[in-house]
Design a protein around this motif. Structure first.
Motif: not given
Length: 97
Positions: A57-77, A79-86
């Motif tokens: 968060g410090q490196r990107m200039g945002v809060s820890r909570g924002t990083i948590q939200r961003i990374i949760t969505l990125a990991r979901k996307k 995982a979905t692409a890899l497991t569903e062949g997208q």
């Protein structure tokens, strides 16, 4: 009332405009998942470089909570692409999807 403007996120990844897809299938035939530059940067910092969410968060200039939200969505996307062949398409936030 318009929504609050997004805080500028500092990203070092220059991978936009590329795609990660299963071999043997044309991109036009695949469902596409868009991974934005800030999502890719959060994945890189936390998972590849091993930084904590606070440090990322410090490196990107945002809060820890924002990083948590961003990374949760990125990991979901991802995982979905890899497991569903997208196709995983890397795009800038300001480019049309």
């Amino acid at each position: 009332m318009s929504p609050r403007p997004k805080k500028i996120r500092h990203c070092q990844c220059k991978f936009c405009g590329r795609a990660f897809k299963p071999t043997g299938t044309p991109l036009a035939e695949l469902e596409q998942v868009h991974l934005y530059q800030d999502e890719l940067e959060a994945l890189r910092l936390c998972d590849s470089e091993g930084l904590t969410q606070e440090e990322a968060g410090q490196r990107m200039g945002v809060s820890r909570g924002t990083i948590q939200r961003i990374i949760t969505l990125a990991r979901k996307k991802t995982a979905t692409a890899l497991t569903e062949g997208q196709a995983l398409i890397f795009v800038n936030e300001d480019e049309p999807a």
